[in-house]
Design a protein around this motif. Structure first.
Motif, PDB file in Angstrom:
ATOM      1  N   THR A 235      -0.727  -1.755   4.398  1.00 10.01           N
ATOM      2  CA  THR A 235      -0.238  -1.991   5.760  1.00 10.01           C
ATOM      3  C   THR A 235      -1.077  -2.990   6.548  1.00 10.01           C
ATOM      4  OG1 THR A 235      -1.526  -0.113   6.574  1.00 10.01           O
ATOM      5  CG2 THR A 235       0.752   0.320   5.894  1.00 10.01           C
TER       6      THR A 235
ATOM      7  N   VAL B   6      -5.753  -2.238   3.458  1.00 10.03           N
ATOM      8  CA  VAL B   6      -5.670  -0.966   4.170  1.00 10.03           C
ATOM      9  C   VAL B   6      -4.354  -0.300   3.766  1.00 10.03           C
ATOM     10  CG1 VAL B   6      -5.582   0.156   6.427  1.00 10.03           C
ATOM     11  CG2 VAL B   6      -7.055  -1.853   6.083  1.00 10.03           C
ATOM     12  N   ARG B   7      -4.472   0.998   3.319  1.00  4.24           N
ATOM     13  CA  ARG B   7      -3.309   1.710   2.830  1.00  4.24           C
ATOM     14  C   ARG B   7      -2.806   2.697   3.873  1.00  4.24           C
ATOM     15  NH1 ARG B   7      -2.405   2.592  -2.634  1.00  4.24           N
ATOM     16  NH2 ARG B   7      -4.638   2.716  -3.082  1.00  4.24           N
ATOM     17  N   GLY B   8      -1.461   2.778   4.021  1.00 10.31           N
ATOM     18  CA  GLY B   8      -0.859   3.716   4.952  1.00 10.31           C
ATOM     19  C   GLY B   8      -0.515   5.036   4.304  1.00 10.31           C
ATOM     20  N   ALA B   9       0.185   5.860   5.053  1.00  9.86           N
ATOM     21  CA  ALA B   9       0.506   7.200   4.569  1.00  9.86           C
ATOM     22  C   ALA B   9       1.455   7.178   3.381  1.00  9.86           C
ATOM     23  CB  ALA B   9       1.100   8.013   5.713  1.00  9.86           C
ATOM     24  N   ASP B  10       2.308   6.139   3.268  1.00  9.61           N
ATOM     25  CA  ASP B  10       3.274   6.061   2.172  1.00  9.61           C
ATOM     26  C   ASP B  10       2.747   5.272   0.982  1.00  9.61           C
ATOM     27  OD1 ASP B  10       3.168   3.639   3.413  1.00  9.61           O
ATOM     28  OD2 ASP B  10       5.349   3.401   3.634  1.00  9.61           O
ATOM     29  N   ASP B  11       1.416   5.078   0.929  1.00  8.55           N
ATOM     30  CA  ASP B  11       0.725   4.352  -0.153  1.00  8.55           C
ATOM     31  C   ASP B  11       0.950   2.843  -0.131  1.00  8.55           C
ATOM     32  OD1 ASP B  11      -0.469   6.612  -1.134  1.00  8.55           O
ATOM     33  OD2 ASP B  11       1.098   7.005  -2.630  1.00  8.55           O
ATOM     34  N   ARG B  12       1.704   2.335   0.806  1.00  5.27           N
ATOM     35  CA  ARG B  12       1.907   0.894   0.910  1.00  5.27           C
ATOM     36  C   ARG B  12       0.721   0.240   1.627  1.00  5.27           C
ATOM     37  NH1 ARG B  12       6.755  -1.403  -0.227  1.00  5.27           N
ATOM     38  NH2 ARG B  12       8.456   0.041  -0.780  1.00  5.27           N
TER      39      ARG B  12
ATOM     40  N   THR C  57       2.807  -0.982  -4.127  1.00  6.82           N
ATOM     41  CA  THR C  57       1.689  -0.081  -3.776  1.00  6.82           C
ATOM     42  C   THR C  57       0.526  -0.229  -4.753  1.00  6.82           C
ATOM     43  OG1 THR C  57       2.567   1.759  -5.096  1.00  6.82           O
ATOM     44  CG2 THR C  57       3.325   1.572  -2.809  1.00  6.82           C
TER      45      THR C  57
ATOM     46  N   GLY D  72      -7.246   1.538  10.706  1.00 11.30           N
ATOM     47  CA  GLY D  72      -5.943   1.071  11.169  1.00 11.30           C
ATOM     48  C   GLY D  72      -6.001   0.349  12.491  1.00 11.30           C
TER      49      GLY D  72
ATOM     50  N   GLU E 221      -8.280   3.644   3.541  1.00  5.58           N
ATOM     51  CA  GLU E 221      -7.185   4.358   4.177  1.00  5.58           C
ATOM     52  C   GLU E 221      -7.144   4.039   5.683  1.00  5.58           C
ATOM     53  OE1 GLU E 221      -5.052   6.054   2.464  1.00  5.58           O
ATOM     54  OE2 GLU E 221      -6.151   5.840   0.565  1.00  5.58           O
ATOM     55  N   GLU E 222      -5.956   4.085   6.267  1.00  7.33           N
ATOM     56  CA  GLU E 222      -5.802   3.772   7.689  1.00  7.33           C
ATOM     57  C   GLU E 222      -6.685   4.646   8.579  1.00  7.33           C
ATOM     58  OE1 GLU E 222      -1.696   4.105   8.682  1.00  7.33           O
ATOM     59  OE2 GLU E 222      -1.271   1.984   8.283  1.00  7.33           O
TER      60      GLU E 222
END
Length: 605
Positions: free
Chosen positions: A516, A508-514, A579, A540, A486-487
């Protein structure tokens, strides 16, 4: 700082079309420049040959040879008949040519059939490099040889001159090897388009004559531009009238098609005779003489051999375009045309096989034209109501013969249509050419011609790309559970994840599950155990730009992404749901796929 430089060199996708427009404009400009250079060279080359030939053969030796309507540049009464001067002219020129080529172009013996073949060799094996001394010496000695009556053509030297101009310009502009090769062909196209007054035919011939079963598509645009510019300069000086002053021939009776099919068979047979005779005289006669006595005496002997032939048969002197025009007009007998086929083949083989300079294109057109004349005249005698214009067979024979021996189906066909300023014979041209090509598949006039791009050293890189483009990511990545970070993951937690995992890269995953970004172990190796960073950095902050693959992408695309990102692994995401990470593709997986596919291809061949 790293992010700053990445953004500085980032090229938006919407600029791709602009890039291609700039690239096309670049080749447009380069084609114009090399065409202007070649056109000027063609003007000087043509004037030099015509003036010197009129001086030596007409004024001094007293020969009165027919000249085509579009090439009557110098006129005047022939001088006293002194045919013995041929031995002086060609003997001295043979000695002079042999000395110059041995002194300044020592590799000329292995340069190929003629100037066109030298250009082909430079394209495939020399990265488009042509030393300026090569075209300078070859063009100069070709002028002397052709002007003195040597049975050779002008297109070989002028295509080499144009190719040399393209290679020189590419060197001055510090272009890549690929771009140099393209300019090489553009220059050759300009030479052919000008000297034959056939801009499209010249361009097409240049890009297809380097292969037996392929053509250089990337060189087509600059070749056409160069040929048009060179042709325009040439006709600005000498006019746009076609070389031959003949009526427009038309194909109107379908019953003639079998006769044209027979002409294709005849052209295949005479083409085989033409090539085999040339190679026998070159490799079995003159090469042993060269090994025993040296290059200069062998070339001088070739000049004296041509003088002996020309002394007995003046019809075989020079390129013979005037005799071709007479054949088209129906003014030559079958016996004379048949004799010219054999005589021209022998004369050209002696001249070029010995090492003298000139081209094989014009003599090939001559032999093909006379082959057509024989077939057309005999067919008219047998079927006078069907074969009305035997002169058309001369034109068709020219294209079919050269297409067969040079494995160039399109260029010569279009060139003949341009020479006659009409497409009235297009159907029989295509038929006879196709038959000559099929039957002459194992015959090649040019020694350095290769089958296709895969056989050319110039396209080794393209072969690699083609192999990788066939393979898809979905067949080579490893489907597995991927550790995703996670970021907001702190550096301390990152350390535990890295230590307890065998992976080298982590999405690395962002808040919207994409996805990033990408976290690479190689970026953190030096500070991996710095306790002071535990609460200061998060994933991040240290992640690289996101780079992912889709299962339907090819391995060449994957290779480019590996090169650009310098990452050892890349995540593969679902094509419909980005995702969802399906697995990882490693850089060595691409190399393994390439080696395996290449090995399979070799086993199949």
């Amino acid at each position: 700082m790293r992010a700053f430089f990445r953004s500085l060199f980032k090229i938006p996708m919407e600029l791709a079309h602009s890039y291609h427009s700039v690239l096309s404009f670049k080749w447009l400009a380069l084609g114009i420049v090399v065409g202007a250079m070649t056109g000027l060279g063609a003007v000087l080359f043509y004037v030099a040959i015509e003036w010197l030939q009129h001086l030596l053969l007409t004024t001094w030796a007293g020969f009165s040879l027919p000249v085509p309507a579009g090439e009557n540049l110098f006129s005047g009464e022939a001088g006293a008949f002194r045919p013995w001067l041929l031995f002086v002219f060609l003997g001295v020129i043979g000695l002079f040519t042999g000395y110059l080529l041995r002194r300044f172009v020592p590799q000329t013996r292995h340069g190929g059939t003629d100037g066109t073949d030298t250009m082909i060799k430079a394209f495939h094996h020399q990265e488009g490099h042509i030393t300026p001394s090569v075209p300078a010496m070859k063009v100069g000695t070709s002028i002397l040889t052709i002007a003195a009556g040597g049975s050779a053509g002008r297109e070989g030297p002028i295509s080499l001159l144009g190719a040399g101009c393209g290679s020189w310009l590419a060197g001055k502009l510090r272009l890549s090897a690929k771009e140099r090769r393209i300019l090489l062909l553009a220059g050759a196209a300009g030479g052919l388009g000008a000297i034959f007054r056939a801009p499209l035919g010249g361009a097409l011939t240049a890009v297809e004559v380097i292969y037996r079963e392929d053509f250089e598509a990337e060189a087509l645009l600059p070749s056409i531009i160069s040929s048009v510019v060179s042709y325009s300069l040439f006709t600005l000086v000498f006019g746009s009238e076609p070389i031959f002053g003949i009526p427009k021939f038309e194909f109107s009776d379908i019953r003639e098609l079998p006769v044209y099919a027979i002409l294709g068979l005849v052209c295949a047979a005479t083409g085989w005779f033409y090539v085999r005779t040339f190679r026998f005289i070159k490799f079995k006669v003159f090469w042993p003489l060269t090994d025993r006595f040296g290059f200069v005496p062998a070339v001088a002997l070739g000049g004296l051999g041509m003088a002996s032939i020309g002394y007995q048969f003046p019809e075989l002197l020079g390129g013979g375009q005037g005799w071709l025009e007479l054949a088209m007009l129906g003014k030559l007998s079958v016996t004379m045309m048949a004799g010219m086929i054999v005589g021209k083949t022998l004369a050209t083989s002696v001249v070029l096989g010995s090492g003298m300079s000139g081209g094989m294109f014009a003599p090939a057109l001559f032999v093909g034209g006379m082959s057509g004349g024989v077939v057309g005249t005999l067919a008219q005698r047998l079927f006078p109501s069907v074969v009305v214009e035997p002169g058309g067979y001369v034109l068709v024979g020219m294209a079919a013969f050269f297409s067969g021996v040079a494995n160039a189906p399109i260029g010569p066909l279009v060139m003949v249509c341009e020479l006659t300023q009409g497409y009235g014979l297009l159907a029989p041209l295509m038929l006879a050419t196709a038959i000559a090509l099929v039957l002459g598949r194992n015959v090649s006039l040019y020694e350095n011609q290769v089958d296709n791009k895969f056989e050319s050293p110039a396209h080794v890189g393209d072969a690699t790309i083609n192999i990788l483009e066939r393979e898809k990511v979905e067949a080579h990545y490893k489907p597995s559970r991927v550790t995703i970070v996670e970021e907001g993951t702190h550096f301390g937690a990152l350390t535990d994840i890295i230590v307890n995992s065998n992976e080298l890269c982590f999405p690395v995953r962002g808040a919207d599950d994409r996805i990033t970004g990408m976290l690479a172990v190689q970026d953190l190796r030096k500070v991996l155990f710095e306790d002071t960073l535990c609460e200061l950095l998060v994933a991040g902050d240290v992640a690289r730009k996101v780079v992912v693959l889709r299962p339907d992408e090819d391995l060449y695309t994957a290779l480019l992404k590996f090169v650009e990102s310098d990452l050892p692994q890349l995540p593969v995401v679902d094509s419909e749901n980005p995702t969802k990470v399906l697995g990882m593709l490693a850089r060595e997986d691409v190399f393994t796929a390439y080696a395996k596919t290449l090995r399979t291809m070799k086993e199949l061949t």
